[in-house]
Design a protein around this motif. Structure first.
Motif, PDB file in Angstrom:
ATOM      1  N   SER A 149       0.831  -1.204   0.000  1.00  0.00           N
ATOM      2  CA  SER A 149       0.000   0.000   0.000  1.00  0.00           C
ATOM      3  C   SER A 149       0.863   1.251   0.000  1.00  0.00           C
ATOM      4  N   TYR A 150       1.957   1.210   0.756  1.00  0.00           N
ATOM      5  CA  TYR A 150       2.860   2.364   0.832  1.00  0.00           C
ATOM      6  C   TYR A 150       3.470   2.665  -0.536  1.00  0.00           C
ATOM      7  N   GLU A 151       3.949   1.628  -1.204  1.00  0.00           N
ATOM      8  CA  GLU A 151       4.566   1.829  -2.520  1.00  0.00           C
ATOM      9  C   GLU A 151       3.549   2.333  -3.542  1.00  0.00           C
ATOM     10  N   MET A 152       2.327   1.799  -3.500  1.00  0.00           N
ATOM     11  CA  MET A 152       1.296   2.246  -4.422  1.00  0.00           C
ATOM     12  C   MET A 152       0.937   3.706  -4.167  1.00  0.00           C
ATOM     13  N   ALA A 153       0.778   4.059  -2.880  1.00  0.00           N
ATOM     14  CA  ALA A 153       0.402   5.432  -2.542  1.00  0.00           C
ATOM     15  C   ALA A 153       1.490   6.418  -2.936  1.00  0.00           C
ATOM     16  N   ARG A 154       2.748   6.062  -2.704  1.00  0.00           N
ATOM     17  CA  ARG A 154       3.847   6.969  -3.060  1.00  0.00           C
ATOM     18  C   ARG A 154       3.941   7.153  -4.577  1.00  0.00           C
ATOM     19  N   LYS A 155       3.593   6.106  -5.315  1.00  0.00           N
ATOM     20  CA  LYS A 155       3.667   6.177  -6.770  1.00  0.00           C
ATOM     21  C   LYS A 155       2.515   6.983  -7.367  1.00  0.00           C
ATOM     22  N   LYS A 156       1.310   6.787  -6.842  1.00  0.00           N
ATOM     23  CA  LYS A 156       0.115   7.374  -7.451  1.00  0.00           C
ATOM     24  C   LYS A 156      -0.250   8.736  -6.870  1.00  0.00           C
ATOM     25  N   PHE A 157      -0.019   8.917  -5.575  1.00  0.00           N
ATOM     26  CA  PHE A 157      -0.465  10.138  -4.902  1.00  0.00           C
ATOM     27  C   PHE A 157       0.743  11.042  -4.686  1.00  0.00           C
ATOM     28  N   LYS A 158       0.972  11.934  -5.615  1.00  0.00           N
ATOM     29  CA  LYS A 158       2.233  12.699  -5.668  1.00  0.00           C
ATOM     30  C   LYS A 158       2.297  13.828  -4.654  1.00  0.00           C
ATOM     31  N   ASN A 159       1.162  14.389  -4.278  1.00  0.00           N
ATOM     32  CA  ASN A 159       1.182  15.624  -3.495  1.00  0.00           C
ATOM     33  C   ASN A 159       0.713  15.445  -2.059  1.00  0.00           C
ATOM     34  N   ILE A 160       0.622  14.207  -1.585  1.00  0.00           N
ATOM     35  CA  ILE A 160       0.152  13.997  -0.221  1.00  0.00           C
ATOM     36  C   ILE A 160       1.239  13.318   0.611  1.00  0.00           C
ATOM     37  N   LYS A 161       1.091  13.432   1.917  1.00  0.00           N
ATOM     38  CA  LYS A 161       2.040  12.829   2.851  1.00  0.00           C
ATOM     39  C   LYS A 161       1.590  11.403   3.148  1.00  0.00           C
ATOM     40  N   VAL A 162       2.482  10.430   2.963  1.00  0.00           N
ATOM     41  CA  VAL A 162       2.156   9.018   3.148  1.00  0.00           C
ATOM     42  C   VAL A 162       3.069   8.439   4.228  1.00  0.00           C
ATOM     43  N   PHE A 163       2.477   7.715   5.175  1.00  0.00           N
ATOM     44  CA  PHE A 163       3.223   7.132   6.290  1.00  0.00           C
ATOM     45  C   PHE A 163       2.810   5.676   6.490  1.00  0.00           C
ATOM     46  N   MET A 164       3.735   4.866   7.010  1.00  0.00           N
ATOM     47  CA  MET A 164       3.427   3.491   7.414  1.00  0.00           C
ATOM     48  C   MET A 164       3.015   3.481   8.880  1.00  0.00           C
ATOM     49  N   SER A 165       2.006   2.668   9.203  1.00  0.00           N
ATOM     50  CA  SER A 165       1.562   2.552  10.590  1.00  0.00           C
ATOM     51  C   SER A 165       0.852   1.224  10.792  1.00  0.00           C
ATOM     52  N   PRO A 166       0.973   0.637  11.990  1.00  0.00           N
ATOM     53  CA  PRO A 166       0.128  -0.523  12.289  1.00  0.00           C
ATOM     54  C   PRO A 166      -1.335  -0.102  12.439  1.00  0.00           C
ATOM     55  N   ASP A 167      -2.203  -1.078  12.504  1.00  0.00           N
ATOM     56  CA  ASP A 167      -3.641  -0.877  12.618  1.00  0.00           C
ATOM     57  C   ASP A 167      -4.004  -0.209  13.949  1.00  0.00           C
ATOM     58  N   MET A 168      -5.075   0.609  13.928  1.00  0.00           N
ATOM     59  CA  MET A 168      -5.486   1.328  15.132  1.00  0.00           C
ATOM     60  C   MET A 168      -5.925   0.407  16.264  1.00  0.00           C
ATOM     61  N   ALA A 169      -6.326  -0.827  15.961  1.00  0.00           N
ATOM     62  CA  ALA A 169      -6.757  -1.742  17.019  1.00  0.00           C
ATOM     63  C   ALA A 169      -5.631  -2.046  17.997  1.00  0.00           C
ATOM     64  N   HIS A 170      -4.375  -1.842  17.606  1.00  0.00           N
ATOM     65  CA  HIS A 170      -3.260  -2.107  18.519  1.00  0.00           C
ATOM     66  C   HIS A 170      -3.284  -1.194  19.743  1.00  0.00           C
ATOM     67  N   GLN A 171      -4.021  -0.083  19.669  1.00  0.00           N
ATOM     68  CA  GLN A 171      -4.131   0.796  20.829  1.00  0.00           C
ATOM     69  C   GLN A 171      -4.839   0.098  21.990  1.00  0.00           C
ATOM     70  N   LEU A 172      -5.561  -1.000  21.726  1.00  0.00           N
ATOM     71  CA  LEU A 172      -6.316  -1.714  22.754  1.00  0.00           C
ATOM     72  C   LEU A 172      -5.461  -2.685  23.564  1.00  0.00           C
ATOM     73  N   TYR A 173      -4.198  -2.873  23.178  1.00  0.00           N
ATOM     74  CA  TYR A 173      -3.361  -3.863  23.860  1.00  0.00           C
ATOM     75  C   TYR A 173      -3.050  -3.424  25.292  1.00  0.00           C
ATOM     76  N   PRO A 174      -3.082  -4.352  26.292  1.00  0.00           N
ATOM     77  CA  PRO A 174      -3.478  -5.761  26.194  1.00  0.00           C
ATOM     78  C   PRO A 174      -4.964  -5.944  26.491  1.00  0.00           C
ATOM     79  N   ILE A 175      -5.537  -7.007  25.926  1.00  0.00           N
ATOM     80  CA  ILE A 175      -6.911  -7.393  26.245  1.00  0.00           C
ATOM     81  C   ILE A 175      -6.847  -8.709  27.018  1.00  0.00           C
ATOM     82  N   ALA A 176      -7.391  -8.693  28.218  1.00  0.00           N
ATOM     83  CA  ALA A 176      -7.345  -9.883  29.069  1.00  0.00           C
ATOM     84  C   ALA A 176      -8.522 -10.791  28.766  1.00  0.00           C
ATOM     85  N   SER A 177      -8.272 -12.094  28.847  1.00  0.00           N
ATOM     86  CA  SER A 177      -9.341 -13.084  28.687  1.00  0.00           C
ATOM     87  C   SER A 177     -10.061 -13.248  30.013  1.00  0.00           C
ATOM     88  N   ALA A 178     -11.406 -13.296  29.974  1.00  0.00           N
ATOM     89  CA  ALA A 178     -12.190 -13.345  31.208  1.00  0.00           C
ATOM     90  C   ALA A 178     -12.149 -14.713  31.875  1.00  0.00           C
TER      91      ALA A 178
END
Length: 319
Positions: A149-178
């Motif tokens: 996705s990063y390579e495609m975005a850098r190639k096609k979208f010339k005038n925008i800022k593109v960054f790599m990041s993990p998924d937002m769900a990682h903000q929930l870590y850790p999740i304990a099992s009940a």
């Protein structure tokens, strides 16, 4: 991003802090395209996104889904427009992509931030259309979840800022099992347009046990009916405020149900990216099968390949 790079779950959560380059701490934002549907992966992303906003003191002025984003919305000049992340960037899920492009066109003077996405287009014509819209914007920030996705975005979208990041769900870590898990394996397999022949072969060969589920099969018939009713009500004028509060509580109920289900098993085999991510959030062993266009493998190679207990299917590696 090299596969040799190694991340713990704590480090993946910490990497999300880099998004404050685009959404500084204390910013006022409008959060757009949050999910109102049954896909538990998107719900996990939404809950992680809201946890991120809270952790970094980001003030949410308003929230809109694809079902109720209004025409002609007045946005204060200092307000940042923040679009939900996930895997619907491209031409498979057109209503979300059309909303994304509409916002970029209608708000040329505002900063727009697109949270971590996987990009996939079947048509070069369609990605060209998106690029024509995006490249006219002066302050557009796009976060992507994998190197393709990063390579495609850098190639096609010339005038925008593109960054790599993990998924937002990682903000929930850790999740304990009940409760303590059994020794059984949960086969959590998708049943939609992203299903692969590899998964179908697994199912036909009996490799998937009777404990085979997907997001919607976690819910009862009454719970699925309630979802359909809420989606219809969302389109009614004046219903957004009260219904949004109900939906946020109900979506948390659905997420908690998925957590309880995963917690009951010792390990997970899944073709759902967020089946894999939820297993990682719970420190539970998982084997990841790919989806139809390589999203799962690309994500694994970028972020979770060194997380303890996380594996990529041997069949996927061979393909």
């Amino acid at each position: 991003m090299s596969k040799l790079e190694s991340y713990s779950m704590e480090q993946l959560k910490e990497r999300l802090s880099l998004i404050t380059r685009s959404i500084p701490k204390g910013s006022e934002i409008i959060y757009i395209d949050y999910p109102v549907h049954s896909n538990g992966g998107d719900l996990l992303i939404m809950k992680g996104t809201e946890a991120f906003f809270k952790a970094y003191g980001i003030r949410v002025r308003a929230r809109y889904s694809v079902l109720d984003f209004p025409d002609g919305l007045k946005v204060p000049p200092s307000c940042i427009l923040v679009l939900h992340g996930g895997g619907n960037f491209g031409d498979l899920y057109t209503k979300h992509q059309l909303l994304r492009e509409k916002i970029v066109e209608q708000y040329p003077g505002h900063r727009i931030v697109m949270l971590p996405q996987t990009i996939f287009y079947k048509s070069e014509l369609n990605i060209g259309r998106t690029a024509a819209v995006f490249n006219r914007h002066r302050d557009l920030h796009l976060y992507v979840r994998d190197t393709l996705s990063y390579e495609m975005a850098r190639k096609k979208f010339k005038n925008i800022k593109v960054f790599m990041s993990p998924d937002m769900a990682h903000q929930l870590y850790p999740i304990a099992s009940a409760s303590p898990p059994s020794g059984e394996t949960l086969f959590f397999l998708r049943n939609d347009i992203e299903k692969t022949p590899q998964q179908e072969l697994l199912e036909r060969s009996g490799g998937a046990s009777s404990a085979t589920k997907d997001w919607t099969s976690l819910y009862t018939a009454a719970e699925r009916k309630a979802l359909v009713v809420m989606m219809k009500l969302y389109r009614l004028p004046g219903a957004r405020g009260p219904l949004q509060r109900i939906w946020y509580r109900y979506s948390q109920f659905l997420v908690n149900k998925a957590i309880r289900e995963f917690g009951a098993y010792g390990s997970i085999v899944t073709s759902r990216l967020h089946g894999h991510i939820l297993a990682c959030l719970m420190d539970k062993p998982s084997v990841l099968l790919d989806n139809s266009y390589g999203k799962n493998t690309s994500y694994y190679n970028a972020w979770t390949n060194r997380v303890p207990g996380a594996e990529l299917s041997a069949e996927t590696l061979a393909n």
